[in-house]
Design an enzyme around this catalytic site. Structure first.
Site, PDB file in Angstrom:
ATOM      1  CE  LYS A  36     -12.728   4.460  -9.140  1.00 25.19           C
ATOM      2  NZ  LYS A  36     -12.444   5.893  -8.900  1.00 25.19           N
ATOM      3  CG  ASP A  93     -13.110   8.389 -11.435  1.00 21.70           C
ATOM      4  OD1 ASP A  93     -14.186   8.763 -10.925  1.00 21.70           O
ATOM      5  OD2 ASP A  93     -12.591   7.295 -11.184  1.00 21.70           O
TER       6      ASP A  93
END
Length: 290
Positions: A76, A112
């Site tokens: 990420k 997210d």
């Protein structure tokens, strides 16, 4: 059924993700929307590749005709250097979990944080956000903390076993949200900071099937507080079960897991999926032991 002549090829890059529930959730919803959609895991562990290869994998995918990729641990942050464009929220967070391929360009987003934001709004509508305590700031915790502040939390206390990590995250968020109060500490501070807080967010691995147990003394909870857990395997963690029994409003980790998938699906296809239907499918998959 919307129907379209366009087809979608999507991948998920990360370590140990072969059993991820995201591919079946995307594919089932695409079927319901009348889309031709294939979603495949690209498991770095099985391929024997390091996370630093994420850029090569994205470019190969682009050249092979993929439309998008989701990206998870450990890529990420690593993926940021490989992208042509990054959304404002993803840049502020310093993490990307969705990469769109548009006109040959790799464009990064973060669902997210938005997934948690949507979960919070849907699962705990009108929850008081004046003062929130968050336990755990690594991984999903960073996105959750950002989401809380963006949702209006005035005072956020970040607790982590690594006090330096908590302090660094608090300082970074305080810069992004200068009108808020963001402080840090360790789990030992929980008895001092939890009383009087509106809510508690748990964002550590404790409570997962592989890490059973409780990270929070249930006696510290008050029925007036809400409790959110990011752990979703199992959905009903010991914390969720215990907090519910105390009379607290609760938000299980399944809602965030589905929320990020809902937002990623919309980014990829341009179609807003049926979030309730995806949540129901998620619970079906969990019940099947997936």
């Amino acid at each position: 059924m919307s129907g379209t002549e366009e087809s979608f090829v999507v991948g998920l890059i990360g370590e140990g993700i072969t059993a991820s529930l995201t591919p079946p959730m995307h594919e089932r919803e695409a079927d319901r929307q009348g889309l031709r959609y294939v979603y495949r895991p690209v498991d770095l562990t099985r391929l024997g590749r390091p996370g630093s290869d994420v850029g090569d994998l994205l470019r190969w995918g682009r050249d092979l005709g993929f439309n998008a990729f989701n990206v998870t641990h450990p890529c990420k942050q690593l993926v940021l250097a490989e992208l042509d464009e990054v959304s404002e929220d993803a840049a502020r967070l310093g993490a990307v979990n969705t990469v769109l391929i548009r006109d040959g360009k790799l464009i990064g987003h973060n669902t997210d944080f938005s997934g948690f934001s949507g979960a919070l709004a849907a699962g705990l509508p009108d929850a008081a956000l004046g003062s929130v305590v968050q336990l755990g700031v690594g991984g999903a915790g960073a996105a959750v903390a950002y989401a809380l502040l963006k949702a209006g939390t005035a005072e956020l206390t970040l607790l982590d076993l690594d006090p330096d990590r908590a302090a660094e995250r608090a300082a970074a968020l305080a810069q992004l949200f200068p009108d808020r109060r963001v402080t840090s500490g360790t789990p030992a501070d929980l008895p001092a900071v939890l009383p009087g807080a509106d809510g508690l967010v748990h964002a550590t691995p404790v409570g997962m099937h592989s890490h059973p147990g409780l990270a929070v003394d249930l006696d510290l909870l008050d029925p007036s507080q809400w409790v959110a857990d990011v752990v979703y395997r199992p959905v009903d963690t010991e914390l969720i079960i215990g907090a519910r029994a105390k009379g607290c409003r609760v938000l299980d980790g399944g809602r965030m897991a589905v929320g990020q998938a809902v937002d990623a699906f919309e980014l990829i296809t341009g179609i807003r999926p049926d979030a309730a239907r995806m949540l129901a499918h998620f619970h079906e998959l969990i019940a099947q032991g997936r």
